[in-house]
Design a protein around this motif. Structure first.
Motif, mmCIF file in Angstrom:
data_model
loop_
_atom_site.group_PDB
_atom_site.id
_atom_site.type_symbol
_atom_site.label_atom_id
_atom_site.label_comp_id
_atom_site.label_asym_id
_atom_site.label_seq_id
_atom_site.Cartn_x
_atom_site.Cartn_y
_atom_site.Cartn_z
ATOM 1 N N SER A 181 5.685 -5.575 6.908
ATOM 2 C CA SER A 181 4.558 -5.525 5.977
ATOM 3 C C SER A 181 3.409 -4.808 6.675
ATOM 4 N N ILE A 182 2.860 -3.813 6.006
ATOM 5 C CA ILE A 182 1.805 -2.993 6.604
ATOM 6 C C ILE A 182 0.531 -3.104 5.790
ATOM 7 N N LEU A 183 -0.565 -3.409 6.462
ATOM 8 C CA LEU A 183 -1.884 -3.433 5.837
ATOM 9 C C LEU A 183 -2.546 -2.090 6.076
ATOM 10 N N VAL A 184 -3.033 -1.460 5.004
ATOM 11 C CA VAL A 184 -3.714 -0.170 5.097
ATOM 12 C C VAL A 184 -5.171 -0.359 4.723
ATOM 13 N N THR A 185 -6.079 -0.046 5.647
ATOM 14 C CA THR A 185 -7.502 -0.019 5.320
ATOM 15 C C THR A 185 -7.885 1.430 5.017
ATOM 16 N N GLY A 186 -8.964 1.607 4.268
ATOM 17 C CA GLY A 186 -9.341 2.960 3.854
ATOM 18 C C GLY A 186 -8.301 3.583 2.940
ATOM 19 N N ALA A 187 -7.602 2.754 2.188
ATOM 20 C CA ALA A 187 -6.425 3.212 1.436
ATOM 21 C C ALA A 187 -6.750 4.162 0.295
ATOM 22 N N THR A 188 -7.925 4.040 -0.323
ATOM 23 C CA THR A 188 -8.215 4.867 -1.493
ATOM 24 C C THR A 188 -8.835 6.213 -1.147
ATOM 25 N N GLY A 189 -9.107 6.466 0.143
ATOM 26 C CA GLY A 189 -9.564 7.785 0.568
ATOM 27 C C GLY A 189 -8.405 8.769 0.589
ATOM 28 N N LYS A 190 -8.721 10.035 0.844
ATOM 29 C CA LYS A 190 -7.687 11.066 0.778
ATOM 30 C C LYS A 190 -6.567 10.846 1.785
ATOM 31 N N LEU A 191 -6.907 10.511 3.031
ATOM 32 C CA LEU A 191 -5.871 10.263 4.022
ATOM 33 C C LEU A 191 -5.163 8.947 3.741
ATOM 34 N N VAL A 227 -2.981 -3.156 0.568
ATOM 35 C CA VAL A 227 -4.163 -2.325 0.771
ATOM 36 C C VAL A 227 -5.403 -3.210 0.739
ATOM 37 N N PHE A 228 -6.280 -2.964 1.706
ATOM 38 C CA PHE A 228 -7.541 -3.695 1.775
ATOM 39 C C PHE A 228 -8.636 -2.777 1.259
ATOM 40 N N THR A 229 -9.300 -3.184 0.181
ATOM 41 C CA THR A 229 -10.251 -2.277 -0.467
ATOM 42 C C THR A 229 -11.368 -3.051 -1.148
ATOM 43 N N ARG A 230 -12.545 -2.421 -1.158
ATOM 44 C CA ARG A 230 -13.647 -2.988 -1.945
ATOM 45 C C ARG A 230 -13.640 -2.428 -3.359
ATOM 46 N N ARG A 231 -12.645 -1.569 -3.664
ATOM 47 C CA ARG A 231 -12.505 -0.999 -5.007
ATOM 48 C C ARG A 231 -11.104 -1.313 -5.546
ATOM 49 N N PRO A 232 -10.824 -2.596 -5.828
ATOM 50 C CA PRO A 232 -9.466 -2.961 -6.268
ATOM 51 C C PRO A 232 -9.053 -2.282 -7.563
ATOM 52 N N GLU A 233 -10.035 -2.001 -8.434
ATOM 53 C CA GLU A 233 -9.688 -1.342 -9.702
ATOM 54 C C GLU A 233 -9.159 0.068 -9.458
ATOM 55 N N GLU A 234 -9.689 0.743 -8.440
ATOM 56 C CA GLU A 234 -9.191 2.077 -8.111
ATOM 57 C C GLU A 234 -7.787 2.002 -7.529
ATOM 58 N N ALA A 235 -7.556 1.026 -6.671
ATOM 59 C CA ALA A 235 -6.214 0.838 -6.104
ATOM 60 C C ALA A 235 -5.209 0.515 -7.196
ATOM 61 N N LEU A 236 -5.633 -0.264 -8.181
ATOM 62 C CA LEU A 236 -4.741 -0.606 -9.292
ATOM 63 C C LEU A 236 -4.369 0.631 -10.096
ATOM 64 N N LYS A 237 -5.339 1.522 -10.316
ATOM 65 C CA LYS A 237 -5.049 2.777 -11.025
ATOM 66 C C LYS A 237 -4.081 3.651 -10.239
ATOM 67 N N LEU A 238 -4.228 3.661 -8.927
ATOM 68 C CA LEU A 238 -3.401 4.522 -8.090
ATOM 69 C C LEU A 238 -1.965 4.016 -7.963
ATOM 70 N N TRP A 239 -1.814 2.692 -7.773
ATOM 71 C CA TRP A 239 -0.482 2.181 -7.409
ATOM 72 C C TRP A 239 0.028 1.039 -8.273
ATOM 73 N N GLY A 240 -0.784 0.533 -9.179
ATOM 74 C CA GLY A 240 -0.321 -0.556 -10.025
ATOM 75 C C GLY A 240 0.157 -1.735 -9.202
ATOM 76 N N ASP A 241 1.325 -2.251 -9.547
ATOM 77 C CA ASP A 241 1.847 -3.420 -8.839
ATOM 78 C C ASP A 241 2.820 -3.051 -7.727
ATOM 79 N N THR A 242 2.825 -1.754 -7.335
ATOM 80 C CA THR A 242 3.729 -1.351 -6.245
ATOM 81 C C THR A 242 3.170 -1.707 -4.880
ATOM 82 N N VAL A 243 1.881 -2.065 -4.813
ATOM 83 C CA VAL A 243 1.278 -2.534 -3.567
ATOM 84 C C VAL A 243 0.624 -3.881 -3.822
ATOM 85 N N ASP A 244 0.421 -4.616 -2.748
ATOM 86 C CA ASP A 244 -0.340 -5.854 -2.803
ATOM 87 C C ASP A 244 -1.797 -5.493 -2.548
#
Length: 297
Positions: A4-14, A31-48
């Motif tokens: 299991s891998i935790l990614v910080t800065g996940a919604t940036g380009k890199l 993914v650890f993010t202060r913008r969960p709605e953006e992460a949801l748009k990007l990956w839906g339920d494929t990431v935690d």
């Protein structure tokens, strides 16, 4: 056991590049993010999705729970040291086995008195080394997606190549190559430890880039000494200073060295500037003139 891998800065380009590659390898990603709605748009339920903030220890503790490895990335700013050290501390408490950190360019780390970004990343590297957690530090050189975008814009406008760094040569690296190295290190059974300096395979001056552009566009292309500032007006004073220092150090030729690290880790040569420019000049302009980060750490 599934890694299991935790990614910080996940919604940036890199960060997006890293997450997408991890998912392609069917890796379990949080993914650890202060913008969960953006992460949801990007990956839906494929990431935690772990919503939180670097300054909130409780959210970092929860995000690090049951995590094996961490990809550590955060924007340049005054809180970089505190933010990244907090992730390292949470990872240590959670029993994380390895951290892969995106750091500053090698020439900023080695010149901390002349680079506030380099000084900040050096402090985090020291904290990481002292934590006892197994780790790999990646020090990418100047990113094509940042440093070459003003060249792309100028060439699309029929202009010459702006000599942003004078006559200095630079071994630009593609963000996709950085992501490929990061994912290889994150998922390897026996990943390399220590510091990996990531560069392109060749160091090019503005004149050499102009010759490449002329070949691609089939028209004369020169070099313009009137390179305009590319520092966005809306960013903070810390980041403005960091970017200005990047330009000074690069102009002194400190970003010209080349390493074989990319090919050694991922088994192929790094992307060339010519390949990057061909792709960008063939693509339709998107209006925002940059598809990369504002800075290259």
């Amino acid at each position: 056991m599934t890694t299991s891998i935790l990614v910080t800065g996940a919604t940036g380009k890199l960060g997006q590049r890293v997450v997408n590659r991890l998912l392609q390898k069917q890796t379990k990603v949080r993914v650890f993010t202060r913008r969960p709605e953006e992460a949801l748009k990007l990956w839906g339920d494929t990431v935690d999705i772990a919503a939180g903030n670097f300054s909130d220890p409780a959210s970092l503790k929860e995000a690090s729970r049951s995590i094996d490895r961490v990809f550590l990335l955060s924007p340049i700013g005054e809180t970089l040291v505190a933010d990244q050290n907090a992730v390292i501390d949470a990872a240590l408490s959670a029993g994380v086995s390895r951290i892969v950190k995106i750091s500053g360019s090698d020439w900023t780390i080695k010149n901390p008195a002349r680079s506030i970004s380099g000084a900040a990343h050096a402090a985090v590297e020291a904290h990481l080394a002292g934590s006892g957690i197994a780790h790999t530090v990646l020090r990418p050189n100047a990113w094509m997606q940042v440093a070459l975008e003003p060249v792309v814009v100028a060439l699309r406008n029929g202009e010459d190549v702006p000599a942003r760094f004078g006559n200095a040569a630079v071994s630009f690296i593609d963000a996709d190559d950085i992501a490929d190295v990061a994912v290889q290190v994150l998922t390897a059974g026996a990943p390399p430890a220590g510091t990996l300096v990531l560069t392109g395979g060749e160091a090019l001056s503005a004149l050499e880039i102009a010759r490449i552009a002329a070949r691609i566009l089939r028209r004369p292309v020169g070099v313009s000494p009137n390179a305009t500032s590319t520092i966005p007006a809306h960013i903070g004073a810390f980041e403005q200073k960091a970017i200005a220092e990047f330009g000074q150090l690069i102009g002194e030729g400190l970003a010209a060295s080349t390493k074989d690290t990319v090919e050694r880790i991922i088994g192929r040569p790094p992307r060339t500037v010519e390949n990057y420019l061909r792709a960008r000049l063939a693509a339709a302009p998107q209006g925002d003139h940059s598809e990369g980060e504002k800075t290259w750490r």
